[in-house]
Design a protein around this motif. Sequence first.
Motif, PDB file in Angstrom:
ATOM      1  N   LEU A  57      -9.250 -20.350   6.133  1.00  0.00           N
ATOM      2  CA  LEU A  57      -8.876 -21.017   7.390  1.00  0.00           C
ATOM      3  C   LEU A  57      -8.163 -22.335   7.140  1.00  0.00           C
ATOM      4  O   LEU A  57      -7.172 -22.678   7.787  1.00  0.00           O
ATOM      5  CB  LEU A  57     -10.123 -21.246   8.253  1.00  0.00           C
ATOM      6  CG  LEU A  57     -10.658 -20.002   8.954  1.00  0.00           C
ATOM      7  CD1 LEU A  57     -11.982 -20.280   9.602  1.00  0.00           C
ATOM      8  CD2 LEU A  57      -9.644 -19.529   9.997  1.00  0.00           C
ATOM      9  N   LYS A  58      -8.656 -23.044   6.153  1.00  0.00           N
ATOM     10  CA  LYS A  58      -8.019 -24.323   5.812  1.00  0.00           C
ATOM     11  C   LYS A  58      -6.558 -24.098   5.418  1.00  0.00           C
ATOM     12  O   LYS A  58      -5.653 -24.798   5.833  1.00  0.00           O
ATOM     13  CB  LYS A  58      -8.772 -24.960   4.632  1.00  0.00           C
ATOM     14  CG  LYS A  58      -9.895 -25.879   5.051  1.00  0.00           C
ATOM     15  CD  LYS A  58     -10.474 -26.504   3.802  1.00  0.00           C
ATOM     16  CE  LYS A  58     -11.901 -26.969   4.069  1.00  0.00           C
ATOM     17  NZ  LYS A  58     -12.633 -27.236   2.830  1.00  0.00           N
ATOM     18  N   LEU A  59      -6.388 -23.030   4.604  1.00  0.00           N
ATOM     19  CA  LEU A  59      -5.026 -22.706   4.115  1.00  0.00           C
ATOM     20  C   LEU A  59      -4.075 -22.388   5.280  1.00  0.00           C
ATOM     21  O   LEU A  59      -2.934 -22.841   5.335  1.00  0.00           O
ATOM     22  CB  LEU A  59      -5.121 -21.487   3.192  1.00  0.00           C
ATOM     23  CG  LEU A  59      -4.255 -21.537   1.946  1.00  0.00           C
ATOM     24  CD1 LEU A  59      -4.734 -22.632   1.022  1.00  0.00           C
ATOM     25  CD2 LEU A  59      -4.281 -20.195   1.232  1.00  0.00           C
ATOM     26  N   VAL A  60      -4.605 -21.596   6.209  1.00  0.00           N
ATOM     27  CA  VAL A  60      -3.794 -21.205   7.376  1.00  0.00           C
ATOM     28  C   VAL A  60      -3.415 -22.444   8.193  1.00  0.00           C
ATOM     29  O   VAL A  60      -2.256 -22.643   8.579  1.00  0.00           O
ATOM     30  CB  VAL A  60      -4.568 -20.195   8.257  1.00  0.00           C
ATOM     31  CG1 VAL A  60      -3.873 -19.992   9.602  1.00  0.00           C
ATOM     32  CG2 VAL A  60      -4.702 -18.869   7.526  1.00  0.00           C
ATOM     33  N   VAL A  61      -4.394 -23.287   8.405  1.00  0.00           N
ATOM     34  CA  VAL A  61      -4.136 -24.476   9.234  1.00  0.00           C
ATOM     35  C   VAL A  61      -3.133 -25.405   8.550  1.00  0.00           C
ATOM     36  O   VAL A  61      -2.144 -25.856   9.150  1.00  0.00           O
ATOM     37  CB  VAL A  61      -5.468 -25.224   9.532  1.00  0.00           C
ATOM     38  CG1 VAL A  61      -5.207 -26.564  10.195  1.00  0.00           C
ATOM     39  CG2 VAL A  61      -6.353 -24.356  10.408  1.00  0.00           C
ATOM     40  N   ILE A  62      -3.350 -25.607   7.253  1.00  0.00           N
ATOM     41  CA  ILE A  62      -2.444 -26.527   6.533  1.00  0.00           C
ATOM     42  C   ILE A  62      -1.025 -25.946   6.493  1.00  0.00           C
ATOM     43  O   ILE A  62      -0.035 -26.626   6.758  1.00  0.00           O
ATOM     44  CB  ILE A  62      -2.972 -26.797   5.105  1.00  0.00           C
ATOM     45  CG1 ILE A  62      -4.260 -27.610   5.196  1.00  0.00           C
ATOM     46  CG2 ILE A  62      -1.951 -27.562   4.268  1.00  0.00           C
ATOM     47  CD1 ILE A  62      -5.061 -27.681   3.901  1.00  0.00           C
ATOM     48  N   GLY A  63      -0.934 -24.619   6.169  1.00  0.00           N
ATOM     49  CA  GLY A  63       0.385 -23.956   6.102  1.00  0.00           C
ATOM     50  C   GLY A  63       1.121 -24.041   7.425  1.00  0.00           C
ATOM     51  O   GLY A  63       2.314 -24.363   7.477  1.00  0.00           O
ATOM     52  N   GLY A  64       0.397 -23.750   8.498  1.00  0.00           N
ATOM     53  CA  GLY A  64       1.020 -23.787   9.833  1.00  0.00           C
ATOM     54  C   GLY A  64       1.511 -25.174  10.164  1.00  0.00           C
ATOM     55  O   GLY A  64       2.627 -25.350  10.702  1.00  0.00           O
ATOM     56  N   THR A  65       0.696 -26.176   9.789  1.00  0.00           N
ATOM     57  CA  THR A  65       1.094 -27.556  10.094  1.00  0.00           C
ATOM     58  C   THR A  65       2.363 -27.930   9.328  1.00  0.00           C
ATOM     59  O   THR A  65       3.302 -28.524   9.878  1.00  0.00           O
ATOM     60  CB  THR A  65      -0.059 -28.532   9.706  1.00  0.00           C
ATOM     61  OG1 THR A  65      -1.280 -27.990  10.175  1.00  0.00           O
ATOM     62  CG2 THR A  65       0.178 -29.916  10.266  1.00  0.00           C
ATOM     63  N   VAL A  66       2.378 -27.549   8.063  1.00  0.00           N
ATOM     64  CA  VAL A  66       3.547 -27.898   7.228  1.00  0.00           C
ATOM     65  C   VAL A  66       4.813 -27.238   7.783  1.00  0.00           C
ATOM     66  O   VAL A  66       5.860 -27.870   7.927  1.00  0.00           O
ATOM     67  CB  VAL A  66       3.297 -27.483   5.753  1.00  0.00           C
ATOM     68  CG1 VAL A  66       4.577 -27.578   4.931  1.00  0.00           C
ATOM     69  CG2 VAL A  66       2.219 -28.356   5.134  1.00  0.00           C
ATOM     70  N   GLU A  67       4.706 -25.934   8.117  1.00  0.00           N
ATOM     71  CA  GLU A  67       5.882 -25.207   8.611  1.00  0.00           C
ATOM     72  C   GLU A  67       6.387 -25.799   9.930  1.00  0.00           C
ATOM     73  O   GLU A  67       7.590 -25.966  10.146  1.00  0.00           O
ATOM     74  CB  GLU A  67       5.539 -23.712   8.759  1.00  0.00           C
ATOM     75  CG  GLU A  67       6.650 -22.831   9.305  1.00  0.00           C
ATOM     76  CD  GLU A  67       7.936 -22.882   8.486  1.00  0.00           C
ATOM     77  OE1 GLU A  67       7.897 -23.279   7.302  1.00  0.00           O
ATOM     78  OE2 GLU A  67       9.013 -22.561   9.058  1.00  0.00           O
ATOM     79  N   THR A  68       5.450 -26.112  10.793  1.00  0.00           N
ATOM     80  CA  THR A  68       5.839 -26.708  12.080  1.00  0.00           C
ATOM     81  C   THR A  68       6.534 -28.049  11.856  1.00  0.00           C
ATOM     82  O   THR A  68       7.571 -28.336  12.470  1.00  0.00           O
ATOM     83  CB  THR A  68       4.589 -26.909  12.966  1.00  0.00           C
ATOM     84  OG1 THR A  68       3.818 -25.720  12.948  1.00  0.00           O
ATOM     85  CG2 THR A  68       4.959 -27.275  14.390  1.00  0.00           C
ATOM     86  N   ALA A  69       5.971 -28.805  10.930  1.00  0.00           N
ATOM     87  CA  ALA A  69       6.573 -30.119  10.650  1.00  0.00           C
ATOM     88  C   ALA A  69       7.979 -29.940  10.085  1.00  0.00           C
ATOM     89  O   ALA A  69       8.918 -30.662  10.445  1.00  0.00           O
ATOM     90  CB  ALA A  69       5.688 -30.878   9.661  1.00  0.00           C
ATOM     91  N   ARG A  70       8.122 -28.931   9.224  1.00  0.00           N
ATOM     92  CA  ARG A  70       9.446 -28.692   8.617  1.00  0.00           C
ATOM     93  C   ARG A  70      10.476 -28.316   9.680  1.00  0.00           C
ATOM     94  O   ARG A  70      11.550 -28.881   9.745  1.00  0.00           O
ATOM     95  CB  ARG A  70       9.343 -27.570   7.578  1.00  0.00           C
ATOM     96  CG  ARG A  70      10.578 -27.425   6.702  1.00  0.00           C
ATOM     97  CD  ARG A  70      10.520 -26.150   5.906  1.00  0.00           C
ATOM     98  NE  ARG A  70      10.636 -24.965   6.760  1.00  0.00           N
ATOM     99  CZ  ARG A  70      11.798 -24.502   7.244  1.00  0.00           C
ATOM    100  NH1 ARG A  70      12.921 -25.105   6.950  1.00  0.00           N
ATOM    101  NH2 ARG A  70      11.807 -23.432   8.016  1.00  0.00           N
TER     102      ARG A  70
END
Length: 661
Positions: free
Chosen positions: A22-35
Amino acid sequence: MDALKSMLSPLGMNTNAIQDTLKLVVIGGTVETARRASVSAWNGFVDSFFLTAHFSQEDYPYDWLMHWLSKQPAWGRSREFEITTRTVSRNGLTQSTTGDLEEEEEVDDDDDSLVHGRRKRKISFMPSLDTTHTIYYRGHWLRITRTKRYPDYGHGSSLKISVVARNNDILKKLVLEAKREYEKDAEHRVHIFMADTTYGCWRWNGARQKRPMSSIVLQPGVKDMLLADCKDFLCSEEWYAERGIPFRRGYLLHGVPGSGKTSLIHSLAGELGLDIYVVSLSSKGMSDNTLTTLMGHVPTRCILLLEDLDAAFTRSVSRDSSSTGAPTVPTSTTAAATETNDGSTLSLSGLLNSLDGVAAAEGRLLFATTNHIERLDPALSRPGRMDVWVNFTHATKWQAEGIFKCFFPHKPQGSTAAPSISADDEPVDPSQKNLPLPKRKAPGHAIPVLDEAEISELAKRFADAIPENELSVAALQGYLLKNKVRPRECVEEVDEWIIQERETREKLKKEKAEREAKEKKEAEEKERKEKEEKAAKELEEKEAKEKADRKEARAKAKKALRAETAIKLEESINTSGTTTPVSPAPASAPAPAPIQISISESSSSESDTSNGGIEADTEESVTSEEEPDKPAGESAAVDSAAKEAGKEKWVAVKGQQTSEP
Ligand SMILES: Nc1ncnc2c1ncn2[C@@H]1O[C@H](COP(=O)(O)OP(=O)(O)OP(=O)(O)O)[C@@H](O)[C@H]1O
């Protein structure tokens, strides 16, 4: 998280692993959105600062910019570009830099730019298609993209230039600089455009060196008059507008071939800095519509050249007196379009409309040339369409002297130094003063340079020897070209050349007469053969028709005979008051008593000798002709059916007769 743990624990799952996922999903999603957000923010930021200009190939600025780009040293460092031996033109990179275009580079005088008699080809660097190039220009980075708008048709490029700037000054400067460079480069050239009858558009055909007016030798005053008239017209737009006169001017140059009509037009175009748009009215596929479209797309300041106007409505290859002209030309302004083998449907009225109809361009100088002015329709050459007429004749003595002086330069008076051949030695013509001359290379051959007095004397002797109004200036030019390094010998041998020239002309004339006679004979022979063939065909057709008529008549006769026979039989039956199978008895009539009949063929033939004889005859003849058309079985079936019918009738009659008493 504790709640999640408590929820998952009954399922027996490893809570640590799930937490990590879950942590991975949340962090990945945040990074992609930020990008994504940063990219779109950057694009928005960039777009808000970039100015973008679009240049279409159909318009002049495209040419200027392509020309400017081809000169940019930045292409040397670029990782992707297009190398071409084609040059920039109004229609894109379509024209090859053939020999008459500029040389590869500036070379020293002793450096030969001709390789084995051929000019080197120039290569240009161009922005490649669908790639964004970046060029540094006056403190700004330009992003340049060239795209093809109609890739399927191979034309229609456009150029997009983007730059980060507060206002569009930098783009304006760029376009102006490109324009200046383009015009500077084109200064010594006249651009020629040819009519494309297939697409109804103009195609750039090349750029020719400007021809100095001084090299055209015409009767005194003619050149100056024409030049002054053209200049006056080009600056009188308002004058025309105030008087409601269409802003157009037409010049008709007529006269013998090789007298300088086309050369003068090229020279004038160079002098006035105009492009030439050439239309050949007799070209394949030319029609009223195409011509009107072409005329509507002529730019305002240009020379529109209609060559060989007299050949407009005839498609003959030859231009001699017998080939074109009035006999085949409809001379009425309402002349119908003449469709020819090549699909050309140009009518005189179509031509007139395209010249000065509502769709015709204004501000252009129309030049028309013809070798046979007498063949032109008066409507075509009337003032308003052709305002100035200039007659070109064979060479006069004055012209012969002038052209001789043009060919052989002389030392400046009082000079002892051997003169060099350069642009400065061009004969000075008042009309020529402002024309910037291109840099010329010294000729490879040695031309003896005589002093002015000697050249004048030689020119005079040359002119004296030339018969007035007999030889064309082109012929004189040919002779002088042959002797371009032998001025003295040229004059000494001129009498001999004239004799030769006359003999050659006589010979050519004779050959032409013979050829024409042969062609005429062949044409007559062909015509005779065609007539004979036609007559034979007509006879054949007539015979076939007669045969068909006879057949029809026989068929009719047979039919009539049958009908007559039937009527007779019916009448005879009726008179005896009985019914027959031919005419069915009414339902109320009493049925005939059953009879016993014995029939023999002989009785039938005996009883109906006359009719049977005729019928047999008719039938036989008809059958013999119908047989090829009918299948044998069918014919036989018809015959037997007919016989059966006859038999049946006879039987009924006989039966009736026998039952009667
Ligand atoms: N008056 C002239 N002065 C200088 N050169 C001339 C003159 N007349 C003809 N020439 C030369 O003769 C050649 C043919 O000339 P040009 O094509 O201009 O003649 P034209 O009258 O247009 O012929 P055509 O009617 O056959 O088209 C050119 O090379 C040109 O240099």
